[in-house]
Design an enzyme around this catalytic site. Structure first.
Site, PDB file in Angstrom:
ATOM      1  N   ASN A 223      15.319 -19.399   9.124  1.00 49.34           N
ATOM      2  CA  ASN A 223      15.042 -17.895   8.918  1.00 49.34           C
ATOM      3  C   ASN A 223      16.179 -17.292  10.025  1.00 49.34           C
ATOM      4  O   ASN A 223      15.998 -17.646  11.227  1.00 49.34           O
ATOM      5  CB  ASN A 223      13.632 -17.375   9.212  1.00 49.34           C
ATOM      6  CG  ASN A 223      12.587 -18.016   8.154  1.00 49.34           C
ATOM      7  OD1 ASN A 223      13.284 -18.101   7.000  1.00 49.34           O
ATOM      8  ND2 ASN A 223      11.573 -18.302   8.592  1.00 49.34           N
TER       9      ASN A 223
ATOM     10  N   HIS B 257      15.863 -22.615  15.040  1.00 46.61           N
ATOM     11  CA  HIS B 257      14.841 -23.759  14.312  1.00 46.61           C
ATOM     12  C   HIS B 257      14.927 -24.031  12.970  1.00 46.61           C
ATOM     13  O   HIS B 257      15.207 -23.001  12.290  1.00 46.61           O
ATOM     14  CB  HIS B 257      13.286 -23.674  14.742  1.00 46.61           C
ATOM     15  CG  HIS B 257      12.756 -22.287  14.551  1.00 46.61           C
ATOM     16  ND1 HIS B 257      13.195 -21.046  15.442  1.00 46.61           N
ATOM     17  CD2 HIS B 257      12.091 -21.704  13.653  1.00 46.61           C
ATOM     18  CE1 HIS B 257      12.754 -20.035  14.701  1.00 46.61           C
ATOM     19  NE2 HIS B 257      12.080 -20.407  13.388  1.00 46.61           N
TER      20      HIS B 257
ATOM     21  N   ASP C 105       4.403 -27.382  13.307  1.00 44.06           N
ATOM     22  CA  ASP C 105       4.407 -25.974  13.479  1.00 44.06           C
ATOM     23  C   ASP C 105       2.777 -25.555  13.820  1.00 44.06           C
ATOM     24  O   ASP C 105       1.917 -26.339  13.019  1.00 44.06           O
ATOM     25  CB  ASP C 105       4.770 -25.251  12.233  1.00 44.06           C
ATOM     26  CG  ASP C 105       4.878 -23.754  12.301  1.00 44.06           C
ATOM     27  OD1 ASP C 105       6.039 -23.409  12.391  1.00 44.06           O
ATOM     28  OD2 ASP C 105       4.010 -23.150  12.407  1.00 44.06           O
TER      29      ASP C 105
ATOM     30  N   GLN D   2      12.587 -14.404  10.899  1.00 39.34           N
ATOM     31  CA  GLN D   2      12.438 -15.093  12.059  1.00 39.34           C
ATOM     32  C   GLN D   2      11.609 -14.369  12.904  1.00 39.34           C
ATOM     33  O   GLN D   2      11.884 -12.974  13.149  1.00 39.34           O
ATOM     34  CB  GLN D   2      13.890 -15.173  12.482  1.00 39.34           C
ATOM     35  CG  GLN D   2      13.952 -16.126  13.812  1.00 39.34           C
ATOM     36  CD  GLN D   2      15.507 -16.226  14.435  1.00 39.34           C
ATOM     37  OE1 GLN D   2      16.428 -15.689  13.626  1.00 39.34           O
ATOM     38  NE2 GLN D   2      15.682 -16.972  15.287  1.00 39.34           N
ATOM     39  N   SER D   3      10.680 -15.007  13.874  1.00 41.92           N
ATOM     40  CA  SER D   3      10.001 -14.486  14.703  1.00 41.92           C
ATOM     41  C   SER D   3      10.201 -15.022  15.962  1.00 41.92           C
ATOM     42  O   SER D   3       9.584 -14.543  16.998  1.00 41.92           O
ATOM     43  CB  SER D   3       8.313 -14.683  14.465  1.00 41.92           C
ATOM     44  OG  SER D   3       8.144 -16.216  14.122  1.00 41.92           O
ATOM     45  N   VAL D   4      10.610 -16.419  16.261  1.00 44.41           N
ATOM     46  CA  VAL D   4      10.893 -16.896  17.508  1.00 44.41           C
ATOM     47  C   VAL D   4      12.518 -17.186  17.774  1.00 44.41           C
ATOM     48  O   VAL D   4      12.987 -17.717  16.566  1.00 44.41           O
ATOM     49  CB  VAL D   4      10.305 -18.341  17.504  1.00 44.41           C
ATOM     50  CG1 VAL D   4      10.791 -18.981  18.950  1.00 44.41           C
ATOM     51  CG2 VAL D   4       8.823 -18.217  17.340  1.00 44.41           C
TER      52      VAL D   4
ATOM     53  N   HIS E 272      12.708 -25.257   9.782  1.00 48.70           N
ATOM     54  CA  HIS E 272      11.560 -25.665   9.182  1.00 48.70           C
ATOM     55  C   HIS E 272      11.683 -26.724   8.073  1.00 48.70           C
ATOM     56  O   HIS E 272      12.434 -26.814   7.466  1.00 48.70           O
ATOM     57  CB  HIS E 272      11.085 -24.409   8.510  1.00 48.70           C
ATOM     58  CG  HIS E 272      10.769 -23.281   9.195  1.00 48.70           C
ATOM     59  ND1 HIS E 272       9.451 -23.016   9.584  1.00 48.70           N
ATOM     60  CD2 HIS E 272      11.441 -22.265   9.574  1.00 48.70           C
ATOM     61  CE1 HIS E 272       9.462 -21.818  10.330  1.00 48.70           C
ATOM     62  NE2 HIS E 272      10.458 -21.440  10.531  1.00 48.70           N
TER      63      HIS E 272
HETATM   64  P1  AMP Z   1      10.201 -18.231  12.249  1.00 52.12           P
HETATM   65  O1  AMP Z   1       9.157 -17.223  11.585  1.00 52.12           O
HETATM   66  O2  AMP Z   1      11.102 -18.854  11.325  1.00 52.12           O
HETATM   67  O3  AMP Z   1      10.931 -17.751  13.538  1.00 52.12           O
HETATM   68  O4  AMP Z   1       9.269 -19.372  12.578  1.00 52.12           O
HETATM   69  C1  AMP Z   1       8.549 -19.513  13.787  1.00 52.12           C
HETATM   70  C2  AMP Z   1       7.499 -20.735  13.521  1.00 52.12           C
HETATM   71  O5  AMP Z   1       6.933 -21.074  15.056  1.00 52.12           O
HETATM   72  C3  AMP Z   1       6.351 -19.975  12.751  1.00 52.12           C
HETATM   73  O6  AMP Z   1       6.300 -20.790  11.471  1.00 52.12           O
HETATM   74  C4  AMP Z   1       5.056 -20.227  13.659  1.00 52.12           C
HETATM   75  O7  AMP Z   1       3.956 -20.683  13.177  1.00 52.12           O
HETATM   76  C5  AMP Z   1       5.463 -21.366  14.800  1.00 52.12           C
HETATM   77  N1  AMP Z   1       5.132 -21.388  16.141  1.00 52.12           N
HETATM   78  C6  AMP Z   1       4.998 -20.405  17.017  1.00 52.12           C
HETATM   79  N2  AMP Z   1       4.490 -20.631  17.977  1.00 52.12           N
HETATM   80  C7  AMP Z   1       4.437 -22.006  18.044  1.00 52.12           C
HETATM   81  C8  AMP Z   1       3.837 -23.013  19.053  1.00 52.12           C
HETATM   82  N3  AMP Z   1       3.658 -22.717  20.050  1.00 52.12           N
HETATM   83  N4  AMP Z   1       3.782 -24.342  18.510  1.00 52.12           N
HETATM   84  C9  AMP Z   1       4.166 -24.728  17.171  1.00 52.12           C
HETATM   85  N5  AMP Z   1       4.646 -23.869  16.351  1.00 52.12           N
HETATM   86  C10 AMP Z   1       4.724 -22.485  16.824  1.00 52.12           C
END
Ligand code: AMP
Length: 112
Positions: A85, A98, A30, A92-94, A100
């Site tokens: 998430n 995934h 991460d 969840q932001s992506v 963690h």
């Molecule tokens: P979530 O908030 O559960 O969607 O987790 C998304 C995670 O992706 C967060 O912990 C971010 O720090 C991580 N993240 C976002 N962009 C990248 C990237 N380019 N490489 C590695 N991790 C990332």
């Protein structure tokens, strides 16, 4: 999906600190680690959220969980947390599924 960051990491189009990859999964560190070990395990297949899984994905989810345990062990962690998430309200932001893998520090429950 070319507009999905984790699809681009999976294809190699975007850089990441990869610790594992195989036909179905990729694991990478991460970028904003929440502990000494913070690895994300993703399917190569684009699935937006945990809620979008179908019965066809059952074996894939088992594989992702096994990869998670493997990368945790390879990173020296016998105790770790596996978290997903699901949805913006849960953090969840992506929007590419995934897991963690977080370890290397004391982890409280509930996480808050
Ligand atoms: P979530 O908030 O559960 O969607 O987790 C998304 C995670 O992706 C967060 O912990 C971010 O720090 C991580 N993240 C976002 N962009 C990248 C990237 N380019 N490489 C590695 N991790 C990332």
């Amino acid at each position: 999906m070319s507009d999905c960051l984790f699809c681009r990491i999976s294809s190699g189009e975007a850089r990441a600190d990869r610790v594992h990859e195989d036909e179905h999964a990729v694991a990478f560190r991460d970028i904003n680690p929440a502990g000494p070990t913070h690895i994300l395990v993703i399917p190569r297949k684009h699935i937006a959220t945990l809620a979008d899984l179908t019965e066809d994905d059952d074996a894939l989810v088992g594989h992702l969980a096994r990869v998670a345990a493997k990368v945790a062990k390879a990173d020296g962690q016998s105790d770790f947390r596996l978290a997903v998430n699901c949805g913006a309200g849960a953090g969840q932001s992506v929007f590419h599924l995934h897991m963690h893998v977080i370890g290397g520090r004391a982890l409280k429950w509930p996480p808050g």
